[in-house]
Design an enzyme around this catalytic site. Structure first.
Site, PDB file in Angstrom:
ATOM      1  N   GLY A  18      28.070  21.570  61.300  1.00  0.00           N
ATOM      2  CA  GLY A  18      28.288  20.134  61.108  1.00  0.00           C
ATOM      3  C   GLY A  18      29.606  19.788  60.442  1.00  0.00           C
ATOM      4  O   GLY A  18      30.044  18.632  60.474  1.00  0.00           O
ATOM      5  N   LEU A  21      35.220  24.313  59.849  1.00  0.00           N
ATOM      6  CA  LEU A  21      35.551  25.210  60.956  1.00  0.00           C
ATOM      7  C   LEU A  21      34.398  25.315  61.955  1.00  0.00           C
ATOM      8  O   LEU A  21      34.627  25.498  63.155  1.00  0.00           O
ATOM      9  CB  LEU A  21      35.918  26.602  60.418  1.00  0.00           C
ATOM     10  N   ARG A  69      18.866  30.791  54.364  1.00  0.00           N
ATOM     11  CA  ARG A  69      18.273  31.722  53.397  1.00  0.00           C
ATOM     12  C   ARG A  69      16.784  31.933  53.662  1.00  0.00           C
ATOM     13  O   ARG A  69      16.192  32.852  53.127  1.00  0.00           O
ATOM     14  CB  ARG A  69      18.471  31.188  51.970  1.00  0.00           C
ATOM     15  N   TYR A 149      39.534  38.823  52.670  1.00  0.00           N
ATOM     16  CA  TYR A 149      39.193  39.652  51.508  1.00  0.00           C
ATOM     17  C   TYR A 149      37.853  40.383  51.684  1.00  0.00           C
ATOM     18  O   TYR A 149      37.411  41.092  50.782  1.00  0.00           O
ATOM     19  CB  TYR A 149      39.257  38.852  50.204  1.00  0.00           C
ATOM     20  N   LYS A 164      30.679  38.905  51.986  1.00  0.00           N
ATOM     21  CA  LYS A 164      31.440  38.989  53.249  1.00  0.00           C
ATOM     22  C   LYS A 164      31.673  40.450  53.638  1.00  0.00           C
ATOM     23  O   LYS A 164      31.700  40.783  54.822  1.00  0.00           O
ATOM     24  CB  LYS A 164      32.772  38.252  53.123  1.00  0.00           C
TER      25      LYS A 164
HETATM   26  C1  HXC Z   1      29.978  28.293  38.286  1.00  0.00           C
HETATM   27  C2  HXC Z   1      28.347  27.376  39.660  1.00  0.00           C
HETATM   28  C3  HXC Z   1      29.306  26.546  40.287  1.00  0.00           C
HETATM   29  C4  HXC Z   1      30.674  26.654  39.841  1.00  0.00           C
HETATM   30  C5  HXC Z   1      27.369  26.163  41.199  1.00  0.00           C
HETATM   31  N1  HXC Z   1      27.178  27.088  40.247  1.00  0.00           N
HETATM   32  N2  HXC Z   1      28.665  25.818  41.248  1.00  0.00           N
HETATM   33  N3  HXC Z   1      28.669  28.227  38.669  1.00  0.00           N
HETATM   34  N4  HXC Z   1      30.956  27.536  38.844  1.00  0.00           N
HETATM   35  N5  HXC Z   1      31.644  25.926  40.397  1.00  0.00           N
HETATM   36  C6  HXC Z   1      25.904  27.705  39.871  1.00  0.00           C
HETATM   37  C7  HXC Z   1      24.889  26.664  39.391  1.00  0.00           C
HETATM   38  O1  HXC Z   1      25.091  26.355  38.013  1.00  0.00           O
HETATM   39  C8  HXC Z   1      23.559  27.398  39.624  1.00  0.00           C
HETATM   40  O2  HXC Z   1      23.315  28.390  38.657  1.00  0.00           O
HETATM   41  C9  HXC Z   1      23.830  28.164  40.919  1.00  0.00           C
HETATM   42  O3  HXC Z   1      25.251  28.282  41.032  1.00  0.00           O
HETATM   43  C10 HXC Z   1      23.295  27.419  42.144  1.00  0.00           C
HETATM   44  O4  HXC Z   1      23.904  26.132  42.171  1.00  0.00           O
HETATM   45  P1  HXC Z   1      23.270  24.888  42.957  1.00  0.00           P
HETATM   46  O5  HXC Z   1      24.215  23.764  42.857  1.00  0.00           O
HETATM   47  O6  HXC Z   1      21.862  24.687  42.507  1.00  0.00           O
HETATM   48  O7  HXC Z   1      23.188  25.489  44.453  1.00  0.00           O
HETATM   49  P2  HXC Z   1      23.165  24.754  45.862  1.00  0.00           P
HETATM   50  O8  HXC Z   1      22.806  23.293  45.698  1.00  0.00           O
HETATM   51  O9  HXC Z   1      22.348  25.592  46.770  1.00  0.00           O
HETATM   52  O10 HXC Z   1      24.699  24.779  46.338  1.00  0.00           O
HETATM   53  C11 HXC Z   1      25.301  25.964  46.766  1.00  0.00           C
HETATM   54  C12 HXC Z   1      26.783  26.015  46.386  1.00  0.00           C
HETATM   55  C13 HXC Z   1      27.531  24.750  46.884  1.00  0.00           C
HETATM   56  C14 HXC Z   1      27.346  27.298  47.011  1.00  0.00           C
HETATM   57  C15 HXC Z   1      26.889  26.100  44.870  1.00  0.00           C
HETATM   58  O11 HXC Z   1      28.890  24.818  46.513  1.00  0.00           O
HETATM   59  C16 HXC Z   1      27.424  24.564  48.373  1.00  0.00           C
HETATM   60  O12 HXC Z   1      26.476  23.935  48.850  1.00  0.00           O
HETATM   61  N6  HXC Z   1      28.354  25.152  49.167  1.00  0.00           N
HETATM   62  C17 HXC Z   1      28.314  25.116  50.637  1.00  0.00           C
HETATM   63  C18 HXC Z   1      29.680  24.917  51.246  1.00  0.00           C
HETATM   64  C19 HXC Z   1      30.785  25.834  50.763  1.00  0.00           C
HETATM   65  O13 HXC Z   1      30.673  26.426  49.656  1.00  0.00           O
HETATM   66  N7  HXC Z   1      31.867  25.900  51.525  1.00  0.00           N
HETATM   67  C20 HXC Z   1      33.031  26.715  51.187  1.00  0.00           C
HETATM   68  C21 HXC Z   1      33.105  27.885  52.077  1.00  0.00           C
HETATM   69  S1  HXC Z   1      34.724  28.595  51.909  1.00  0.00           S
HETATM   70  P3  HXC Z   1      22.355  28.112  37.355  1.00  0.00           P
HETATM   71  O14 HXC Z   1      22.180  29.463  36.708  1.00  0.00           O
HETATM   72  O15 HXC Z   1      23.096  27.131  36.494  1.00  0.00           O
HETATM   73  O16 HXC Z   1      21.060  27.557  37.907  1.00  0.00           O
HETATM   74  C22 HXC Z   1      34.610  30.283  52.043  1.00  0.00           C
HETATM   75  C23 HXC Z   1      35.820  31.212  52.129  1.00  0.00           C
HETATM   76  C24 HXC Z   1      37.123  30.559  51.989  1.00  0.00           C
HETATM   77  O17 HXC Z   1      33.572  30.792  52.101  1.00  0.00           O
HETATM   78  C25 HXC Z   1      38.310  31.501  51.863  1.00  0.00           C
HETATM   79  C26 HXC Z   1      39.600  30.689  51.753  1.00  0.00           C
HETATM   80  C27 HXC Z   1      40.827  31.469  51.979  1.00  0.00           C
HETATM   81  P1  NAP Z   2      32.387  24.251  55.042  1.00  0.00           P
HETATM   82  O1  NAP Z   2      32.783  23.075  55.854  1.00  0.00           O
HETATM   83  O2  NAP Z   2      31.923  24.039  53.648  1.00  0.00           O
HETATM   84  O3  NAP Z   2      31.267  25.034  55.867  1.00  0.00           O
HETATM   85  C1  NAP Z   2      30.180  25.694  55.316  1.00  0.00           C
HETATM   86  C2  NAP Z   2      28.938  25.248  56.061  1.00  0.00           C
HETATM   87  O4  NAP Z   2      27.829  26.074  55.666  1.00  0.00           O
HETATM   88  C3  NAP Z   2      28.540  23.807  55.776  1.00  0.00           C
HETATM   89  O5  NAP Z   2      28.386  23.117  56.995  1.00  0.00           O
HETATM   90  C4  NAP Z   2      27.186  23.922  55.067  1.00  0.00           C
HETATM   91  O6  NAP Z   2      26.332  22.837  55.457  1.00  0.00           O
HETATM   92  C5  NAP Z   2      26.694  25.251  55.588  1.00  0.00           C
HETATM   93  N1  NAP Z   2      25.731  25.870  54.676  1.00  0.00           N
HETATM   94  C6  NAP Z   2      25.903  26.141  53.363  1.00  0.00           C
HETATM   95  N2  NAP Z   2      24.785  26.675  52.851  1.00  0.00           N
HETATM   96  C7  NAP Z   2      23.892  26.746  53.876  1.00  0.00           C
HETATM   97  C8  NAP Z   2      22.548  27.214  53.972  1.00  0.00           C
HETATM   98  N3  NAP Z   2      21.900  27.716  52.928  1.00  0.00           N
HETATM   99  N4  NAP Z   2      21.932  27.141  55.181  1.00  0.00           N
HETATM  100  C9  NAP Z   2      22.581  26.644  56.256  1.00  0.00           C
HETATM  101  N5  NAP Z   2      23.841  26.182  56.224  1.00  0.00           N
HETATM  102  C10 NAP Z   2      24.490  26.243  55.042  1.00  0.00           C
HETATM  103  O7  NAP Z   2      33.576  25.315  54.944  1.00  0.00           O
HETATM  104  P2  NAP Z   2      34.533  25.965  56.044  1.00  0.00           P
HETATM  105  O8  NAP Z   2      35.854  26.122  55.404  1.00  0.00           O
HETATM  106  O9  NAP Z   2      34.432  25.258  57.345  1.00  0.00           O
HETATM  107  O10 NAP Z   2      33.897  27.426  56.189  1.00  0.00           O
HETATM  108  C11 NAP Z   2      33.351  27.890  57.415  1.00  0.00           C
HETATM  109  C12 NAP Z   2      33.379  29.402  57.453  1.00  0.00           C
HETATM  110  O11 NAP Z   2      34.721  29.866  57.436  1.00  0.00           O
HETATM  111  C13 NAP Z   2      32.683  30.070  56.270  1.00  0.00           C
HETATM  112  O12 NAP Z   2      32.019  31.237  56.700  1.00  0.00           O
HETATM  113  C14 NAP Z   2      33.838  30.456  55.374  1.00  0.00           C
HETATM  114  O13 NAP Z   2      33.520  31.538  54.534  1.00  0.00           O
HETATM  115  C15 NAP Z   2      34.869  30.825  56.428  1.00  0.00           C
HETATM  116  N6  NAP Z   2      36.252  30.830  55.939  1.00  0.00           N
HETATM  117  C16 NAP Z   2      36.877  29.632  55.711  1.00  0.00           C
HETATM  118  C17 NAP Z   2      38.193  29.664  55.314  1.00  0.00           C
HETATM  119  C18 NAP Z   2      38.982  28.402  55.075  1.00  0.00           C
HETATM  120  O14 NAP Z   2      40.135  28.483  54.694  1.00  0.00           O
HETATM  121  N7  NAP Z   2      38.415  27.234  55.323  1.00  0.00           N
HETATM  122  C19 NAP Z   2      38.847  30.878  55.124  1.00  0.00           C
HETATM  123  C20 NAP Z   2      38.157  32.073  55.345  1.00  0.00           C
HETATM  124  C21 NAP Z   2      36.858  32.020  55.763  1.00  0.00           C
HETATM  125  P3  NAP Z   2      25.155  22.238  54.519  1.00  0.00           P
HETATM  126  O15 NAP Z   2      25.755  21.937  53.201  1.00  0.00           O
HETATM  127  O16 NAP Z   2      24.680  21.031  55.314  1.00  0.00           O
HETATM  128  O17 NAP Z   2      24.090  23.281  54.461  1.00  0.00           O
END
Ligand code: HXC
Ligand code: NAP
Length: 282
Positions: A18, A21, A69, A149, A164
């Site tokens: 949704g 990427l 999950r 990484y 990863k």
């Molecule tokens: C420290 C943190 C934190 C932060 C959350 N936590 N954010 N700790 N610093 N910034 C802790 C919380 O305190 C909690 O622990 C636990 O993590 C779970 O947090 P929740 O908010 O309850 O979890 P949840 O609602 O499931 O959210 C998951 C999430 C959130 C990962 C924290 O950011 C999310 O929904 N992310 C999805 C999208 C995403 O991250 N996209 C980026 C992908 S980029 P405690 O102990 O306090 O309960 C990528 C690679 C990029 O992957 C590479 C670039 C080059």
């Molecule tokens: P993003 O938009 O935050 O995408 C992450 C997606 O994962 C969101 O749509 C989120 O949707 C979904 N997600 C998170 N937790 C989930 C769960 N428990 N169940 C199902 N869906 C879940 O970030 P992005 O940058 O596009 O990243 C996409 C992919 O590229 C990831 O694998 C990331 O590691 C990889 N990547 C990105 C970069 C970059 O520079 N952007 C670099 C290297 C690798 P919901 O919140 O609705 O669940």
């Protein structure tokens, strides 16, 4: 990049489809004729994307909520996809969670949440769909989105690096084990591609104004979403039928830049080289 209709007849599941990427890949898959199931936790985000992409591409896209999950939700999501489209041909494990933090500041739950989304989410989807494909004697393709990484590790994103790396190990292991069932496993390792999800968690202020992600890329720019979508479309298409177990890096040369012992000599001016050469030759 690919010819029109290159993915016609294929049904592709994109987890995290949704946003970011995942959305970019979904758009291009639809444009190339595939049916796409997008899946993540937030149904409202998925439905908005699905409606916009239906209008833009006239393709068939189905939004199915699923937390990767939870194995029972993953099974139900796959069942829904099969009900709607008859079969699933490709799984893109793209859903992820990540944030920067010194590791000693993390709670064990913070570590869990990242590993559960990235590693457990990937093996849940892979296992559920793999079992289905093998039972149906149907071929399939798994594309895992990792990071550069995944191979070398990275400070300050240790849970993500660990998870990863696990996904990469699954990719390479199943490429061998499941090849006999006609199932290919491949991965993409992207460098920096600006998305709201990644940038808000990896380059928040005041970091964003101090650290330019393009600066460490030899091509001096970040990636464009379409560039990643092009690679993904190729890898899931029949044109890549002989690519198996490979991880393809798309990062403008970034990770190699960090790796080469003498790469920082890029900073030297021609005058400095003149002086150095003179000293050395003497
Ligand atoms: C420290 C943190 C934190 C932060 C959350 N936590 N954010 N700790 N610093 N910034 C802790 C919380 O305190 C909690 O622990 C636990 O993590 C779970 O947090 P929740 O908010 O309850 O979890 P949840 O609602 O499931 O959210 C998951 C999430 C959130 C990962 C924290 O950011 C999310 O929904 N992310 C999805 C999208 C995403 O991250 N996209 C980026 C992908 S980029 P405690 O102990 O306090 O309960 C990528 C690679 C990029 O992957 C590479 C670039 C080059
Ligand atoms: P993003 O938009 O935050 O995408 C992450 C997606 O994962 C969101 O749509 C989120 O949707 C979904 N997600 C998170 N937790 C989930 C769960 N428990 N169940 C199902 N869906 C879940 O970030 P992005 O940058 O596009 O990243 C996409 C992919 O590229 C990831 O694998 C990331 O590691 C990889 N990547 C990105 C970069 C970059 O520079 N952007 C670099 C290297 C690798 P919901 O919140 O609705 O669940």
């Amino acid at each position: 990049m690919l010819r029109d209709g290159a993915l016609e007849g294929k049904t592709i599941i994109v987890t995290g489809g949704g946003t970011g990427l995942g959305r970019a890949m979904t758009t291009y898959f639809l444009q190339l004729g595939a049916n796409v199931v997008i899946s993540s936790r937030k149904l409202d985000v998925l439905e908005t994307t699905a409606n916009e992409l239906r209008e833009k591409t006239h393709g068939k896209v189905l939004a199915v909520p699923c937390d990767v999950r939870k194995y029972d939700e993953v099974e139900a999501m796959i069942q829904r996809a099969v009900q709607e489209f008859g079969r699933v041909d490709v799984l893109v494990n793209n859903a992820a969670g990540n944030f920067i933090s010194p590791t000693e500041r993390l709670t064990h739950k913070a570590f869990d949440v990242i590993v559960d989304i990235v590693l457990k989410g990937t093996y849940n989807c892979t296992l559920a769909l793999g079992k289905h494909w093998i039972a149906q004697q149907q071929p399939g393709t798994i594309l895992n989105i990792v990071t550069t990484y995944a191979s070398v590790g990275s400070a300050y994103v240790v849970p993500s690096a660990a998870a990863k790396a696990g996904v990469l190990a699954i990719t390479r292991s199943l490429a061998v084990e499941w090849a006999k069932y006609g199932i290919r496993s491949v991965a993409i390792a992207p460098g920096p591609f600006p998305t709201e999800g990644a940038w808000s968690r990896l380059f928040p202020e005041p970091l964003a104004s101090k650290l330019d992600p393009a600066a460490s890329v030899p091509l001096k720019r970040v990636g464009e979403h379409q560039e990643l979508a092009n690679l993904a479309a190729y890898l899931v298409s029949d044109f890549a039928a002989y690519v198996n177990g490979e991880v393809i890096t798309i990062d403008g040369g970034e990770w190699l830049n960090g790796a080469g012992e003498f790469n920082k000599l890029e900073l030297l001016t021609p005058q400095m080289w003149d002086q150095i050469e003179k000293t050395m030759r003497r």
